[in-house]
Write an enzyme that holds these catalytic residues in place. Structure first.
Site, PDB file in Angstrom:
ATOM      1  N   GLU A 122      40.066  29.449  47.207  1.00 50.76           N
ATOM      2  CA  GLU A 122      40.640  29.390  45.823  1.00 50.76           C
ATOM      3  C   GLU A 122      40.828  31.854  47.114  1.00 50.76           C
ATOM      4  O   GLU A 122      40.440  32.194  47.742  1.00 50.76           O
ATOM      5  CB  GLU A 122      39.502  30.343  44.924  1.00 50.76           C
ATOM      6  N   HIS A 148      44.696  37.341  35.425  1.00 54.33           N
ATOM      7  CA  HIS A 148      45.332  36.217  36.536  1.00 54.33           C
ATOM      8  C   HIS A 148      46.867  35.963  36.207  1.00 54.33           C
ATOM      9  O   HIS A 148      46.934  36.593  35.327  1.00 54.33           O
ATOM     10  CB  HIS A 148      45.043  34.756  35.251  1.00 54.33           C
ATOM     11  N   ARG A 190      42.710  38.843  43.395  1.00 53.87           N
ATOM     12  CA  ARG A 190      43.807  38.109  42.303  1.00 53.87           C
ATOM     13  C   ARG A 190      44.833  39.769  41.317  1.00 53.87           C
ATOM     14  O   ARG A 190      45.938  39.797  41.256  1.00 53.87           O
ATOM     15  CB  ARG A 190      43.639  37.977  40.602  1.00 53.87           C
ATOM     16  N   HIS A 204      42.775  37.454  31.636  1.00 54.80           N
ATOM     17  CA  HIS A 204      42.156  36.592  31.946  1.00 54.80           C
ATOM     18  C   HIS A 204      40.320  36.230  31.746  1.00 54.80           C
ATOM     19  O   HIS A 204      39.899  36.024  31.541  1.00 54.80           O
ATOM     20  CB  HIS A 204      41.509  36.347  33.537  1.00 54.80           C
ATOM     21  N   ARG A 252      36.711  40.100  40.007  1.00 55.36           N
ATOM     22  CA  ARG A 252      35.894  39.562  40.142  1.00 55.36           C
ATOM     23  C   ARG A 252      36.923  38.357  41.260  1.00 55.36           C
ATOM     24  O   ARG A 252      37.807  38.013  41.045  1.00 55.36           O
ATOM     25  CB  ARG A 252      35.702  38.510  38.685  1.00 55.36           C
TER      26      ARG A 252
END
Length: 377
Positions: A111, A227, A273, A334, A369
């Site tokens: 990811e 997100h 992100r 998110h 994060r």
């Protein structure tokens, strides 16, 4: 008076209660909705863990620190990464079924902002539901008491010491005071206070607010992760389109059909992100549109349906086929990095009060994060 009550039944609350139960304490879980209704249950992408032969602790620590924009607590990150591997092995021993490859080995995917494939997933894109199932099963096996539909109103503090909590029992519409020698808050974040969010409606920061009103220090509340890719289509909810789609090769295009991430980051769609979300927002502003598109249609359709069954079926409800067409997406709230300030042992500044999971802030995530570190935390 109980020894301890745990408030919240996601991965953090369940794991805390299971550990407490080994100490033969009088404990119970209180949760706002049904036991499985939590952010954990909706998590798609996976759980990041250093178990692959191609990975090592230093790499995972570095990736976490970089994603956190230099604001992580390195000690917290080291604990997360180094102790996380054993916790995931424990989950597997308790019956959690992560996806495996054709050789019967754990199947790791990548990811955003991860330097190697280190994200485990279950049932394609339903990792959180599988982890929640396994932990609830373990809790039931251990006969841990779970009280559902209890909404936290206030924490009860006397002489700077926690002595319990005040709840609204939603089943019979009464107030209940539950007394305990210690309280563990595992109540999740507050991303559902935003208009566009991937979170269930229960995620309204009740635990953080109660702790603050009781005298707890909170920090980093300004760090809310959006997100990059939530469904943005007519009257459909802001359904999460997992980052692992981009990890498997999905690309982002604007309304002109142009791939645009090369303008913003050398890591393209797998940049952290916050960078991807801001890049999408810039494209939306520049082109006067309220969305861009996530396109995975160039991959084998059978692979896509098997790898992302939840996303595929959810989009089909609205007449969208991810195997055949780009899907309209935009950023949505998110995850909340900020919360109740704790040390690495989850202690707050109120004696007997602890916090863990998304409601806590121990510095492990910094300002942003790293994908799939939340489940590990």
């Amino acid at each position: 008076m109980r020894d301890c009550i745990v408030i919240g039944s996601g991965v953090a609350g369940l794991r805390a209660a299971i550990e407490l139960n080994t100490l033969n304490l009088d404990i119970a879980i209180y949760t706002k909705d049904s036991a499985k209704e939590s952010n954990t249950n909706y998590a798609q992408g996976g759980i990041a863990v250093c178990l692959s032969k191609d990975d090592n602790f230093d790499l995972h620590i570095k990736d976490t620190l970089v994603a956190g924009a230099g604001l992580c607590n390195k000690k917290s990150v080291e604990i997360l990464v180094k102790e996380g591997a054993d916790r995931v092995k424990e989950l597997i021993n308790w019956g959690c079924k992560f996806d495996k490859n054709e050789n019967g080995e754990l199947n790791f995917t990548r990811e955003a902002a991860h330097s190697v494939n280190r994200v485990l997933h279950a049932n394609g894109d339903a990792t959180g539901a599988e982890i929640e199932r396994a932990l609830l099963s373990k809790a039931h096996t251990e006969n841990i008491e779970i009280n559902e539909h209890y909404r936290l109103l206030d924490l009860i503090v006397e002489n700077k010491k926690i002595v319990g909590a005040k709840f609204h029992n939603l089943q019979n519409n009464t107030l209940e005071y539950i007394y305990a020698k210690s309280v563990i808050l595992a109540t999740g974040g507050y991303a559902a206070i935003y208009k566009h969010t991937t979170n269930p409606s229960i995620t309204t920061g009740d635990g953080i607010a109660s702790a603050f009103l009781a005298g707890c220090t909170v920090e980093d509340m300004e760090f809310v992760q959006f997100h990059p890719t939530a469904l943005n289509y007519k009257k459909a909810p802001s359904f999460l389109l997992s980052e692992s789609m981009r990890g498997e090769g999905a690309i982002l295009i604007n309304d002109k059909g142009e791939r645009f991430m090369e303008k913003y980051s050398k890591h393209l769609e797998l940049a952290p992100r916050d960078i991807v979300a801001r890049s999408i927002f810039s494209e939306m502003q520049n082109n006067l549109k309220d969305h861009v598109y996530l396109d995975i249609s160039h991959l084998d359709s059978d692979f896509v349906r098997k790898r992302f069954p939840t996303i595929y079926n959810e989009c089909l409800k609205y007449g969208l086929d991810i195997t055949k067409e780009p899907i309209p997406v935009s950023p949505a709230a998110h995850y909340t990095m900020g919360g109740i300030k704790t040390d690495v042992n989850c202690k707050t500044n109120i004696n007997g009060l602890f916090a863990c999971g998304e409601c806590a802030c121990n510095g492990v995530h910094g300002a942003n994060r790293l994908a799939s570190n939340s489940m590990l935390e």
